[in-house]
Motif scaffolding. Structure first.
Motif, PDB file in Angstrom:
ATOM      1  N   LEU A 164       0.828  -1.205   0.000  1.00 46.49           N
ATOM      2  CA  LEU A 164       0.000   0.000   0.000  1.00 46.49           C
ATOM      3  C   LEU A 164       0.857   1.248   0.000  1.00 46.49           C
ATOM      4  O   LEU A 164       0.522   2.250  -0.633  1.00 46.49           O
ATOM      5  CB  LEU A 164      -0.914   0.002   1.232  1.00 46.49           C
ATOM      6  N   VAL A 165       1.943   1.205   0.734  1.00 46.26           N
ATOM      7  CA  VAL A 165       2.806   2.385   0.857  1.00 46.26           C
ATOM      8  C   VAL A 165       4.166   1.894   1.334  1.00 46.26           C
ATOM      9  O   VAL A 165       4.256   0.935   2.103  1.00 46.26           O
ATOM     10  CB  VAL A 165       2.189   3.418   1.833  1.00 46.26           C
TER      11      VAL A 165
ATOM     12  N   THR B 262      11.774   8.249   7.997  1.00 45.01           N
ATOM     13  CA  THR B 262      10.460   8.427   7.364  1.00 45.01           C
ATOM     14  C   THR B 262       9.358   7.950   8.302  1.00 45.01           C
ATOM     15  O   THR B 262       9.545   6.977   9.041  1.00 45.01           O
ATOM     16  CB  THR B 262      10.385   7.589   6.057  1.00 45.01           C
ATOM     17  N   ILE B 263       8.245   8.648   8.254  1.00 43.37           N
ATOM     18  CA  ILE B 263       7.035   8.138   8.905  1.00 43.37           C
ATOM     19  C   ILE B 263       6.114   7.607   7.811  1.00 43.37           C
ATOM     20  O   ILE B 263       5.738   8.347   6.899  1.00 43.37           O
ATOM     21  CB  ILE B 263       6.332   9.244   9.708  1.00 43.37           C
ATOM     22  N   VAL B 264       5.790   6.330   7.897  1.00 43.10           N
ATOM     23  CA  VAL B 264       4.857   5.719   6.947  1.00 43.10           C
ATOM     24  C   VAL B 264       3.487   5.691   7.614  1.00 43.10           C
ATOM     25  O   VAL B 264       3.302   4.998   8.616  1.00 43.10           O
ATOM     26  CB  VAL B 264       5.284   4.280   6.585  1.00 43.10           C
ATOM     27  N   ARG B 265       2.568   6.449   7.096  1.00 42.50           N
ATOM     28  CA  ARG B 265       1.216   6.441   7.670  1.00 42.50           C
ATOM     29  C   ARG B 265       0.345   5.525   6.839  1.00 42.50           C
ATOM     30  O   ARG B 265       0.197   5.716   5.636  1.00 42.50           O
ATOM     31  CB  ARG B 265       0.645   7.861   7.691  1.00 42.50           C
ATOM     32  N   ALA B 266      -0.186   4.511   7.496  1.00 38.85           N
ATOM     33  CA  ALA B 266      -0.981   3.502   6.785  1.00 38.85           C
ATOM     34  C   ALA B 266      -2.362   3.422   7.422  1.00 38.85           C
ATOM     35  O   ALA B 266      -2.486   3.086   8.595  1.00 38.85           O
ATOM     36  CB  ALA B 266      -0.294   2.142   6.850  1.00 38.85           C
TER      37      ALA B 266
ATOM     38  N   ASP C 231      -8.066  -0.766   6.421  1.00 38.30           N
ATOM     39  CA  ASP C 231      -9.440  -1.228   6.621  1.00 38.30           C
ATOM     40  C   ASP C 231      -9.363  -2.726   6.918  1.00 38.30           C
ATOM     41  O   ASP C 231      -9.148  -3.540   6.015  1.00 38.30           O
ATOM     42  CB  ASP C 231     -10.261  -0.960   5.349  1.00 38.30           C
TER      43      ASP C 231
ATOM     44  N   ARG D   2     -11.458  -4.897   7.549  1.00 35.62           N
ATOM     45  CA  ARG D   2     -12.473  -5.757   6.933  1.00 35.62           C
ATOM     46  C   ARG D   2     -11.949  -6.363   5.632  1.00 35.62           C
ATOM     47  O   ARG D   2     -12.490  -7.333   5.112  1.00 35.62           O
ATOM     48  CB  ARG D   2     -13.743  -4.950   6.669  1.00 35.62           C
TER      49      ARG D   2
ATOM     50  N   ILE E 224     -12.546 -10.109   3.320  1.00 34.08           N
ATOM     51  CA  ILE E 224     -12.785 -10.118   1.873  1.00 34.08           C
ATOM     52  C   ILE E 224     -11.720 -10.953   1.175  1.00 34.08           C
ATOM     53  O   ILE E 224     -12.006 -11.796   0.324  1.00 34.08           O
ATOM     54  CB  ILE E 224     -12.809  -8.680   1.331  1.00 34.08           C
TER      55      ILE E 224
ATOM     56  N   VAL F 122       5.210   9.557   4.353  1.00 32.77           N
ATOM     57  CA  VAL F 122       4.561   8.946   3.183  1.00 32.77           C
ATOM     58  C   VAL F 122       3.266   8.295   3.670  1.00 32.77           C
ATOM     59  O   VAL F 122       3.199   7.819   4.795  1.00 32.77           O
ATOM     60  CB  VAL F 122       5.463   7.906   2.469  1.00 32.77           C
ATOM     61  N   GLU F 123       2.239   8.302   2.841  1.00 34.22           N
ATOM     62  CA  GLU F 123       0.925   7.812   3.275  1.00 34.22           C
ATOM     63  C   GLU F 123       0.344   6.798   2.299  1.00 34.22           C
ATOM     64  O   GLU F 123       0.672   6.826   1.114  1.00 34.22           O
ATOM     65  CB  GLU F 123      -0.069   8.980   3.398  1.00 34.22           C
ATOM     66  N   THR F 124      -0.556   5.974   2.795  1.00 35.20           N
ATOM     67  CA  THR F 124      -1.292   5.080   1.889  1.00 35.20           C
ATOM     68  C   THR F 124      -2.070   5.951   0.905  1.00 35.20           C
ATOM     69  O   THR F 124      -2.776   6.867   1.331  1.00 35.20           O
ATOM     70  CB  THR F 124      -2.292   4.191   2.649  1.00 35.20           C
ATOM     71  N   PRO F 125      -1.936   5.694  -0.385  1.00 37.60           N
ATOM     72  CA  PRO F 125      -2.667   6.523  -1.349  1.00 37.60           C
ATOM     73  C   PRO F 125      -4.158   6.269  -1.256  1.00 37.60           C
ATOM     74  O   PRO F 125      -4.592   5.219  -0.790  1.00 37.60           O
ATOM     75  CB  PRO F 125      -2.112   6.072  -2.698  1.00 37.60           C
TER      76      PRO F 125
ATOM     77  N   LEU G 123     -15.785  -7.874  -5.354  1.00 42.00           N
ATOM     78  CA  LEU G 123     -14.795  -8.467  -4.457  1.00 42.00           C
ATOM     79  C   LEU G 123     -15.382  -8.720  -3.074  1.00 42.00           C
ATOM     80  O   LEU G 123     -14.829  -9.494  -2.295  1.00 42.00           O
ATOM     81  CB  LEU G 123     -13.588  -7.538  -4.320  1.00 42.00           C
ATOM     82  N   GLY G 124     -16.480  -8.027  -2.745  1.00 44.79           N
ATOM     83  CA  GLY G 124     -17.120  -8.252  -1.455  1.00 44.79           C
ATOM     84  C   GLY G 124     -17.183  -7.022  -0.566  1.00 44.79           C
ATOM     85  O   GLY G 124     -17.571  -7.119   0.600  1.00 44.79           O
ATOM     86  N   TYR G 125     -16.796  -5.865  -1.091  1.00 47.86           N
ATOM     87  CA  TYR G 125     -16.899  -4.659  -0.272  1.00 47.86           C
ATOM     88  C   TYR G 125     -18.366  -4.321  -0.019  1.00 47.86           C
ATOM     89  O   TYR G 125     -19.200  -4.400  -0.928  1.00 47.86           O
ATOM     90  CB  TYR G 125     -16.228  -3.472  -0.982  1.00 47.86           C
TER      91      TYR G 125
ATOM     92  N   GLN H 143     -18.336   0.427   3.021  1.00 45.44           N
ATOM     93  CA  GLN H 143     -16.906   0.474   2.688  1.00 45.44           C
ATOM     94  C   GLN H 143     -16.664   1.207   1.379  1.00 45.44           C
ATOM     95  O   GLN H 143     -15.715   1.978   1.256  1.00 45.44           O
ATOM     96  CB  GLN H 143     -16.345  -0.943   2.588  1.00 45.44           C
TER      97      GLN H 143
ATOM     98  N   GLU I 101     -16.842   4.771   2.055  1.00 44.94           N
ATOM     99  CA  GLU I 101     -15.622   5.173   2.765  1.00 44.94           C
ATOM    100  C   GLU I 101     -14.440   5.284   1.810  1.00 44.94           C
ATOM    101  O   GLU I 101     -13.542   6.084   2.001  1.00 44.94           O
ATOM    102  CB  GLU I 101     -15.274   4.159   3.864  1.00 44.94           C
ATOM    103  N   ARG I 102     -14.444   4.450   0.769  1.00 47.08           N
ATOM    104  CA  ARG I 102     -13.320   4.470  -0.167  1.00 47.08           C
ATOM    105  C   ARG I 102     -13.404   5.633  -1.153  1.00 47.08           C
ATOM    106  O   ARG I 102     -12.494   5.836  -1.936  1.00 47.08           O
ATOM    107  CB  ARG I 102     -13.238   3.130  -0.921  1.00 47.08           C
TER     108      ARG I 102
END
Lengths: 301, 283
Positions: free
Chosen positions: A243-244, A252-256, A259, A261, A265, B6-9, B229-231, B235, B238-239
């Motif tokens: 994801l990142v 570095t700070i990795v913000r993740a 979800d 749930r 799935i 850095v962040e999850t996109p 996919l089952g979302y 969700q 939220e996405r």
């Protein structure tokens, strides 16, 4: 009711070798950066507050888990006040004179803190550039423990290289694998990065996808006596998608934002962990395998 | 020290990209296996509408069987747009397939003269079913297998006439979303005008799929790809998807499961076909 989402921050640090107090101060600065949007969980790499290659310096710097927990909690509160948080970090542990390469899982509440779990590294690399078992004792158990967002296991560095370890963690119910690591980079025949970084990521992705778990990998960064730690901290989803990911050589700070749930799935479409749960006893009771410790006739090889 | 952050996109909110070369190769093999290996039929017959789905199907069949083994049948009704006919012609010209135009106006009107009150939906369904009557008869005449052209988006949304567009026994593109069909079309060399024009069932003047559906294909495909996919709806919202788009897609999918199945047969014995008596389709 377990939380459906997990906001994690992986703090990829470049510790000053052997300078514990200074590294706590650096952590405080990282916490201060997080204060505006506090995460649920902060993860530091292996040996994040001392540096990794210490040789006999381990005996100078190893701490009882309780003392390390106190220092982490105080540092967090200095930066973030009464905000609650979970903190994971690698550290060298002194348990009444027995030394381990450990990872702590700490719950920090406004007025109190609680050590949820301490995992002691089971696979101590002692070959080539590595020398851990000369100075440290091996952990003997892979713990899987409850948190506010479900069951978690911590695997330190080489623990994660043996496919059976994430497998057992997942069979024991772990939904998130946290992997603090210190990986000296090597391999200049790869594509766009050191090949050891690729190897790490491929392995973690396979573990995540096979078991339908999230993986949070915290890699130490910075050079230690010519050996460059490869950072590249990352979050991987239960389908094995990165994801990142942090760069290799920068604090570095990795913000993740995860979800959780997604686990259900992913497992619905690839129910390998359920299949394994049923078949594992047959695999482990195979008479050609070394028998469990304590049985009368351990075969010699 | 200040740490880099850095962040999850944010989720991409689009249907997954496909490797068009791998997809084309796989579907070519699929068609050869279904027609030649399994059925011993060397030829395909395709209803060529002038839209991108049937164009992609024709291109794939030409690859799999050779253009001279592909019969492209154009079946216009009186109100069909001239553009559809010329776009279908462009596909035939590009591939060098065999082709024929068979007007369905007289046949459709032959029935509808007794149902003058039939509205656009009924008239459209009659046209779609008449095209299948023609296609299957041509199949018998030409010793060629009808090849289907329905994409995954319209199948999931139920945006097709049951026992018409979905009738051919073989469909190479039924697991590709519309946006993925477009990508494959560009790779295969489908004439640009077909790829770029607004998709339309062409049952009424000025009709477009996206106006009928109330959502663009890009958004529909993005939602469908994750919904499948089952979302959950929550969700998906939220996405980053709009709640009304999610509701629209969910409602259409949930209301049309029956269209993706064979007719429901009452089970009375313990030899009921497809319940107890089970054999794979290629057994």
């Amino acid at each position: 009711m377990k939380a459906a989402r997990l906001s994690a921050a992986i703090v990829q640090t470049k510790p000053a070798k052997g300078r514990y107090a200074e590294n706590l101060q650096t952590a405080r600065e990282a916490f201060a950066q997080l204060a505006e949007r506090p995460p649920d969980l902060v993860v530091f790499p292996e040996a994040a507050f001392t540096g990794y290659f210490l040789e006999g310096g381990v005996y100078d710097l190893a701490l009882p888990a309780k003392r390390f927990a106190d220092d982490l909690a105080r540092t967090w509160r200095d930066a973030c006040g009464t905000q609650s948080v979970d903190i994971v970090s690698g550290f060298y542990e002194n348990d009444e004179g027995t030394y381990y390469n450990s990872a702590i899982y700490l719950r920090v509440e406004p007025d109190t803190e609680r050590v949820v779990h301490v995992h002691r590294k089971m696979f101590l690399p002692t070959y080539g550039v590595f020398d851990e078992e000369r100075f440290l004792s091996r952990g003997r158990k892979l713990g899987v423990f409850e948190t506010g967002y479900g069951k978690v296991a911590m695997l330190i560095c080489e623990d994660a290289w043996h496919a059976i370890v994430p497998t057992i963690a997942a069979v024991k119910g772990a939904r998130v694998l946290i992997v603090p690591s210190a990986s000296p980079g090597r391999g200049i025949d790869g594509e766009g990065e050191l090949s050891s970084i690729t190897q790490w990521r491929d392995m973690l992705r396979l573990a995540a996808a096979e078991h339908g778990v999230f993986v949070l990998y915290a890699g130490l960064t910075g050079f230690e006596g010519g050996k460059g730690m490869t950072g590249s901290s990352c979050a991987i989803d239960p389908r094995g998608v990165v994801l990142v990911q942090a760069p290799p050589a920068e604090p570095t700070i990795v913000r993740a934002d995860l979800d959780l749930r997604e686990i259900d799935i992913a497992r619905a479409s690839l129910p390998l962990i359920g299949d394994l749960d049923a078949a594992l006893p047959d695999l482990l009771l195979d008479e050609e395998l070394p028998l469990p410790r304590g049985s009368r006739d351990v075969p010699r090889r | 020290m200040t740490f880099l952050v850095v962040e999850t996109p944010k989720p991409a909110l689009q249907a997954p990209a496909i490797d068009v070369a791998v997809t084309a190769e796989w579907l070519t093999e699929f068609l050869r296996d279904e027609l030649i290996v399994r059925r011993g039929i060397e030829r395909a017959v395709i209803g060529l509408s002038g839209g991108v789905d049937s164009a992609v199907t024709a291109f794939l069949c030409a690859r799999a069987l050779g253009p001279k083994n592909v019969h492209a049948i154009r079946m216009p009704y009186a109100t069909s747009s001239p553009e559809s006919l010329s776009d279908a012609r462009a596909v035939v010209d590009a591939l060098g397939t065999l082709e024929r135009t068979i007007e369905i106006t007289a046949a459709v009107d032959g029935y509808l003269q007794y149902e003058p009150e039939a509205g656009p939906r009924r008239r459209g369904n009659v046209m779609a079913r008449m095209r299948m009557v023609v296609l299957f008869d041509q199949s018998a005449k030409l010793d060629a297998l009808p090849v289907g052209t329905g994409n995954k988006t319209e199948r999931m949304l139920g945006y097709f006439t049951w026992h018409a567009d979905d009738t051919p026994p073989v469909n190479p593109i039924g697991d590709l979303f519309k946006t993925q069909v477009w990508a494959l079309a560009r790779y295969l060399g489908v004439p640009q005008a077909l790829v770029e024009k607004a998709p339309s069932a062409d049952l009424e003047a000025g009709q477009t799929d996206e106006a009928d559906l109330g959502i663009t294909y890009a958004r529909a495909d993005a939602i469908l790809s994750e919904l499948l996919l089952g979302y959950s709806d929550q969700q998906l919202i939220e996405r980053g998807f709009a709640a009304q788009d999610v509701a629209l897609i969910r409602k259409r999918v949930d209301a049309t499961h029956w269209k993706r199945h064979l007719p429901t047969t009452a089970m009375l014995t313990n030899t009921a076909i497809n319940e107890f008596y089970l054999r794979p389709v290629d057994y």
